[in-house]
Design a protein around this motif. Structure first.
Motif, PDB file in Angstrom:
ATOM      1  N   ARG A   9       0.816  -1.027  -0.106  1.00  0.00           N
ATOM      2  CA  ARG A   9      -0.113  -0.240   0.038  1.00  0.00           C
ATOM      3  C   ARG A   9       0.867   1.245  -0.001  1.00  0.00           C
ATOM      4  N   ILE A  10       0.596   2.305  -0.832  1.00  0.00           N
ATOM      5  CA  ILE A  10       1.196   3.411  -0.728  1.00  0.00           C
ATOM      6  C   ILE A  10       0.403   4.769  -0.611  1.00  0.00           C
ATOM      7  N   LYS A  11       0.814   5.528   0.227  1.00  0.00           N
ATOM      8  CA  LYS A  11       0.033   6.907   0.363  1.00  0.00           C
ATOM      9  C   LYS A  11       0.668   7.812  -0.463  1.00  0.00           C
ATOM     10  N   LEU A  12      -0.101   8.287  -1.486  1.00  0.00           N
ATOM     11  CA  LEU A  12       0.520   9.084  -2.409  1.00  0.00           C
ATOM     12  C   LEU A  12       0.478  10.777  -2.000  1.00  0.00           C
ATOM     13  N   ASP A  13      -0.402  11.059  -0.896  1.00  0.00           N
ATOM     14  CA  ASP A  13      -0.220  12.390  -0.559  1.00  0.00           C
ATOM     15  C   ASP A  13       1.009  12.501   0.391  1.00  0.00           C
TER      16      ASP A  13
END
Length: 563
Positions: A65-69
């Protein structure tokens, strides 16, 4: 989700106990009817949330999972695929890693999307998972500059082809010529609203045109575009704001009301001739900013109580003071909102009206027609008002009428440009108002500044150095722990995100009135106010630094010289 792998997603959700086999059958039936992805159908029906689907895929397929913000995306990776491909499949490349390209996807099971990225980039794809909202925001953010640049290049090409098109129908040529300019202006404005800018600067120089956005009070360079796009860009803005496109020698001011993402945005346009052409500044008046409510102004409880006591006066002048861009209008509108009752007649005279408040009579200054603050105020006083708001006291005539209005039983709200609350008294006297009239009319002064808040996602503790301890008044302390932002994708590496107000509220007591009437200087009035419990801007800002809300740099910038 994707047709070829819908069974796998459904099976995984059933296996994890997120949906029943009956719910899956029903959703698959709807999918066949609507042609949408399975995930979208389950989310729209409220059976599972987007996060639940992401968690299941993360666990079952071991996709990270990646948090782009929160991250900085590699712009070279973004440029490796076109914007329409990113939008079509809801994905965005984030970085290169050895012989692979890392791609954040909303639907990591979409093999067609993975194949398209492989063909476009000639790299193997390593899939990461992110929410649809995060990916769409990243697409908007990272492709916007590219989009404006492309429109600028198109316009530039057309300029070079202008000679060849001379024989064509003139109207046809106008359409061709203006299309990229329209796209460019729309996108520059949309990007400004997206990044929460207060102003957009379009600045011509010898070689190119620079575009900068003012975000949280600081200018940030967005991009540079070719010089030969300048004329079409300025002309398009002039057309939108009903200005004279032929006049290039004198400054012009205009206004555009437009919609961005279904929100009405008011744009104030200022055009100024410079040596390299016309500079355009677009002030973005986002109406949401003026209705933030008192709890979000950033006042301490004691300051809210002080403000309540001041505005409960049946008559008198309440002044809000501070430099341009310190949030004075927001504070005034918040106070007006609190005072806005059906039994109260409130009339304002503003230059210009920035936000329309229901139930309040608002008047726009029109200097050309002879409607100034002073003449508008005279007329307002014949309209039986209870509360009057004047946009700004900027001359002796306005100051005199405001004072007379306060003495004759009106509550007058206004702004004035001074550095702190006590010096506003001296400013009114300098304008020619008698000290005894100032003493009897003014009931409270609020001085304010805006400071940038430390980004919550990259906030770190550190030990203050000797210079910082001295600024904070902790020279004798062995150790002082403060906070700062390291810089991350969320705050665009600035270390700051958002702003909050810092206030100095001076209530006028009987003792104050005696000092003002005897023409005492500002420092004596300030000392008395502090003795009576006023927190100076410096004190208020130091408190925010110690609480880890802002930094010593911001303290030095806004309030260090006030002590």
């Amino acid at each position: 989700m994707d047709h070829a792998t819908k069974k796998r997603l459904g099976d995984m959700l059933v296996e994890e106990g997120k949906i029943t086999t009956e719910q899956l059958s029903e959703a698959l039936k709807k999918q066949r009817e609507q042609g949408k992805r399975l995930g979208e159908i389950l989310i729209s029906q409220g059976i599972v949330s987007e996060n639940e689907i992401i968690n299941v895929l993360e666990q079952q397929l071991k996709i990270k999972r990646i948090k782009l913000d929160m991250i900085n995306v590699d712009k070279k990776a973004v440029m490796s695929i076109p914007a329409n491909l990113a939008s079509k499949h809801t994905l965005i490349p984030v970085a290169f890693m050895e012989d692979k390209i890392l791609v954040a996807m909303w639907d990591p099971l979409n093999i067609f999307a993975i194949d398209d990225v492989k063909i476009a980039t000639a790299y193997d794809v390593q899939v990461l998972i992110a929410t649809k909202g995060e990916i769409n925001r990243a697409i908007e953010r990272y492709y916007s500059d590219q989009y404006v640049q492309k429109a600028a290049e198109e316009l530039s090409k057309e300029k070079k082809q202008e000679a060849k098109l001379n024989q064509q129908n003139e109207m046809e040529f106008e359409d061709i010529k203006n299309a990229p300019a329209v796209k460019m202006v729309d996108h520059i404005i949309k990007s400004g609203v997206e990044v929460k800018a207060s102003d957009i600067h379009i600045e011509p120089f010898e070689e190119d045109v620079r575009i900068r956005y003012r975000v949280d009070g600081q200018l940030q360079q967005a991009l540079k575009i070719p010089k030969d796009t300048q004329a079409a860009l300025v002309t398009r803005i002039k057309i939108l704001s009903n200005l004279n496109i032929a006049e290039k020698r004198i400054p012009q001011d205009g206004r555009i009301i437009t919609k961005v993402d279904d929100k009405e945005i008011d744009l104030r346009i200022s055009i100024l001739p410079t040596v390299f052409g016309e500079k355009v500044v677009i002030r973005i008046l986002n109406r949401d900013n003026y209705t933030i409510g008192r709890q979000k102004l950033g006042m301490a409880e004691s300051e809210k109580e002080q403000l309540d006591r001041i505005i409960k006066n049946p008559h008198g002048i309440v002044l809000v003071t501070g430099p341009t861009g310190s949030g004075k209008s927001t504070t005034l509108y918040t106070i007006l909102n609190d005072l806005n009752k059906v039994e109260c007649n409130i009339v304002t005279v503003e230059d210009p009206v920035e936000y329309m408040l229901p139930g309040i009579n608002q008047v726009n200054v029109n200097a050309k027609a002879g409607l100034t603050f002073a003449s508008g105020l005279r007329s307002i006083l014949r309209q039986d008002p209870d509360i009057v708001m004047i946009g700004e006291i900027r001359d002796s005539e306005t100051a005199e009428i405001a004072v007379r209005a306060a003495i004759t039983g009106h509550l007058v709200l206004s702004t004035i440009h001074t550095n702190d609350a006590p010096s506003s008294i001296a400013r009114l006297i300098d304008m020619g108002t008698e000290p005894y009239l100032v003493a009897t009319s003014v009931c409270g002064i609020i001085s304010q500044r805006l400071v940038r808040k430390i980004c919550p996602y990259c906030k770190v503790k550190y030990e203050a150095n000797e210079s910082e301890k001295k600024i904070m008044g902790f020279e004798k302390e062995k150790k002082l722990i403060l906070h700062k932002g390291k810089g991350c994708g969320y705050c665009k590496n600035t270390g700051y995100s958002g702003r909050t107000g810092v206030y100095e509220i001076m209530e006028i007591t009987r003792k104050h009135r005696e000092l003002i009437a005897s023409n005492a200087n500002s420092d004596i009035i300030k000392d008395l106010s502090v003795e009576y419990g006023m927190r100076t801007l410096n004190m208020a800002c130091k408190e925010l630094v110690l609480k880890g809300v802002t930094t010593v740099d911001e303290l030095v910038k806004v309030a260090f010289l006030n002590e």
